[in-house]
Scaffold this active site. Structure first.
Site, PDB file in Angstrom:
ATOM      1  N   HIS A   1       1.036  -1.135  -0.272  1.00 53.51           N
ATOM      2  CA  HIS A   1       0.058  -0.287  -0.050  1.00 53.51           C
ATOM      3  C   HIS A   1       1.102   1.123  -0.174  1.00 53.51           C
ATOM      4  O   HIS A   1       2.136   0.909   0.497  1.00 53.51           O
ATOM      5  CB  HIS A   1      -0.605  -0.145   1.545  1.00 53.51           C
TER       6      HIS A   1
ATOM      7  N   ASP B   1       2.531  -4.976   7.953  1.00 53.80           N
ATOM      8  CA  ASP B   1       1.344  -4.058   8.181  1.00 53.80           C
ATOM      9  C   ASP B   1       0.346  -5.065   7.740  1.00 53.80           C
ATOM     10  O   ASP B   1      -0.358  -5.746   7.177  1.00 53.80           O
ATOM     11  CB  ASP B   1       1.485  -2.847   6.469  1.00 53.80           C
TER      12      ASP B   1
ATOM     13  N   GLN C   1      -5.270  -5.743   7.168  1.00 55.83           N
ATOM     14  CA  GLN C   1      -5.741  -6.019   6.367  1.00 55.83           C
ATOM     15  C   GLN C   1      -6.334  -8.166   7.256  1.00 55.83           C
ATOM     16  O   GLN C   1      -6.724  -8.640   6.615  1.00 55.83           O
ATOM     17  CB  GLN C   1      -6.125  -7.190   4.758  1.00 55.83           C
TER      18      GLN C   1
ATOM     19  N   LYS D   1     -10.787  -1.020  10.205  1.00 55.76           N
ATOM     20  CA  LYS D   1     -11.034  -2.041   9.173  1.00 55.76           C
ATOM     21  C   LYS D   1     -10.753  -3.207  10.731  1.00 55.76           C
ATOM     22  O   LYS D   1     -11.275  -4.274  10.051  1.00 55.76           O
ATOM     23  CB  LYS D   1      -9.216  -2.086   8.741  1.00 55.76           C
TER      24      LYS D   1
ATOM     25  N   CYS E   1      -4.779   2.411  -3.140  1.00 58.76           N
ATOM     26  CA  CYS E   1      -3.048   2.348  -3.516  1.00 58.76           C
ATOM     27  C   CYS E   1      -2.257   2.035  -3.308  1.00 58.76           C
ATOM     28  O   CYS E   1      -1.161   1.745  -2.769  1.00 58.76           O
ATOM     29  CB  CYS E   1      -3.708   3.347  -1.701  1.00 58.76           C
TER      30      CYS E   1
END
Lengths: 413, 153
Positions: A130, A207, A210, A233, A371
């Site tokens: 991202h 990261d 998600q 999220k 993104c």
């Protein structure tokens, strides 16, 4: 909450937990929400916790000695303990509240990065990052002269692990990698990446924006150095997120922002900083947001990742099959290990047109580059249509998606 | 206006077979336009005579059906017009796609001026798509002003 013995969810009860699911959208259509990778919906438990904070609490933390401030402080710190337990950090001092994933990565880049990287040192990322895990390192490169390296992916959207390992050198200080790709759904073999990194003495940032809403993440088992994610999220509100870092690393990080709450004492001559985690949380944080995040975690812990994975895997398999059967559709991201994210392109129909036409049927998806422009370039496409599922979605939602895509293909035929 | 109305046959048809979809070489004016939000990217070329007449106008690029059809129909409406007329049409078009002008109720003659461009009249109901319809036009006015790169952000 009733959970059937097969590990299936009581969908009626679950959907009732999310008031927005009964909303009508364009032209009075029922909402088919398939944009969970952009942000998840909020269950009543979170909405109530945030509401209660502002309706009955509303005090600032760590300062007042009055009843309400003490209560807000306790709730805020309880939320930190809930996050700690959720990701299995050793200690609450390893959980820093930020405004989200982006601010957490930027905090690491600016604070840890500027202190520890010199010209010629290397940061390794991947082709599926991202922008939030690309741009902060480019900014760090401007300041320090470090080198940014990019590990390649194959046509299925999986990391080419031999090539990733070959890119690690004695100058590699950090491998910063997306755990679950927001555009492709690929779940990366982060355990192997961490093993490579350890061999070469590099740190690892994951990261997990998600990931945390879909599978159990255990930072001690992973042994990552940093892990970041966003509250919104994870069924909480926007404006709150988490930076996990190993204590000894966070302790050596200079504060990025100075101000209230992060100090022990201030004189005009000298200021001494507070201990972790306050030292990295200058200013009044998103108190209601953090309390809501704690409530969100408790909510999904009750449902359990076992049941969540069964539901989401079923949706992914089911929707993938239906979408693949449509004419002139190509799925972007066909990794062996995938989260319930389905990105696709339809010949001659731009994802923005697709997004508008799906919206006409009440189906909310994301059309765009997500993104991840370098990733789109890798697949030689400007954008994709992305349907991303959560456990409150049903096979009926996938049917509605496919029906709407069929209609869009007709409009363009 | 419903979504079906937005995707009228004329728009699909221009998207599939864009008019004046070529480069003018050499062009007296040209500009590159892009929308960083969605990645739409196009170039507009013009040949303008000494007297200020648009002798030729064309475009190239990639984008959604709305942006491509809009640019295609723009080239058709502006060919043979003066630069002053083109700017005036742009002003009316821009007002129309942002919902500030309804050509069917307007007494200032915009219905006649906009003519076939009225297929975009309801797009203001889709705020995320207004920039798609306006991209070619912004790029055209940028080219007239000798700006080389136009971004809708």
């Amino acid at each position: 909450m009733k959970i059937f013995s097969e590990g299936l969810l009581d969908m009626a009860a679950i959907r009732n937990d999310f008031p927005i699911l009964s909303r009508k959208v364009r032209d009075g259509k029922g909402l088919i929400y398939l944009d969970n990778a952009a942000t998840t919906l909020k269950p009543r438990a979170v909405l109530d916790a945030v509401y209660q904070h502002y309706a009955n609490g509303a005090s600032n933390i760590h300062r007042g000695v009055h009843f309400l401030s003490e209560e807000a402080t306790r709730q805020y710190e309880n939320a930190r303990e809930t996050v700690r337990r959720f990701i299995n950090a050793r200690d609450t001092s390893e959980v820093i509240f930020t405004s989200g994933t982006t601010s957490a990565i930027n905090l690491v880049a600016k604070s840890w990065g500027e202190k520890n990287l010199k010209a010629g040192d290397e940061v390794l990322i991947t082709h599926m990052e991202h922008h939030a895990n690309i741009v902060p390192w480019q900014m760090l490169r401007e300041v320090t002269g470090c080198i940014l390296k990019v590990a390649p992916i194959n046509d299925r959207g999986e990391l080419i692990m031999e090539e990733l390992e070959a890119l690690i050198t004695p100058r590699t200080k950090l491998i910063s990698v997306v755990y679950t790709s927001n555009s492709l759904g690929t779940i990366n073999p982060v355990r192997d990446i961490i093993d490579f990194a350890k061999k070469h003495g590099a740190k690892v940032l994951l990261d997990a924006a998600q990931t945390v809403a879909h599978e159990k993440v255990d930072v001690q088992k992973l042994d990552c150095d940093f892990l970041v994610f966003s509250g919104h999220k994870l069924f909480a509100t926007s404006g709150v997120g988490v930076l996990y870092g190993k204590r000894e690393i966070l302790e050596a990080m200079p504060p990025l922002m100075g101000g209230g709450d992060m100090i022990k004492s201030v004189t005009f001559e000298k200021t001494t900083y507070a201990e972790l985690p306050a030292r990295l949380e200058a200013g009044t944080p998103a108190i209601g947001g953090a309390i809501g995040l704690g409530a969100a975690i408790e909510y999904i812990e009750k449902i359990g990742f076992a049941a969540i994975s069964v539901q989401e895997n079923d949706l992914l398999t089911y929707a993938t099959k239906l979408i693949s059967d449509l004419p002139s559709v190509r799925i972007i991201g066909t990794a062996a290990k995938k989260a319930a994210i389905l990105s696709f392109v339809v010949e001659d129909i731009h994802p923005h047109d697709m997004g508008t036409l799906l919206d006409a049927e009440g189906v909310a998806v994301r059309g765009g580059h997500h993104c991840t422009q370098p990733l789109m370039s890798r697949f030689k496409i400007p954008a994709t249509t992305r349907a991303s599922f959560s456990f409150y979605n049903t096979r009926g939602d996938a049917d509605a998606l496919v029906l709407a895509v069929r209609k869009a293909i007709e409009v363009f035929s | 206006m419903s979504t079906q109305d937005l995707y009228q046959q004329v728009i699909i048809e221009h998207h599939k077979k864009p008019r004046n979809f070529r480069k003018i070489e050499p062009a007296t004016h040209q500009a590159e336009g892009f929308n960083p939000l969605c990645g739409d990217h196009l170039w507009v070329y013009l040949n303008i005579s000494a007297s200020g007449l648009i002798d030729d106008i064309s475009f190239l690029g990639d984008g959604c059906a709305i942006s491509k059809a809009s640019a295609s129909m723009m080239t058709q409406s502006l060919k043979g017009k003066t630069v002053t007329e083109a700017r005036a049409i742009f002003v009316d078009f821009h007002k129309m796609v942002t919902g500030q002008l309804n050509p069917d109720d307007d007494t200032g003659g915009s219905e006649r001026i906009l003519a076939r461009l009225k297929v975009f009249s309801g797009i203001w109901k889709f705020p995320a798509r207004v920039k798609c319809a306006a991209l070619g036009w912004h790029t055209m006015t940028g080219a007239l002003a000798n700006e080389t790169t136009i971004s809708t952000e």
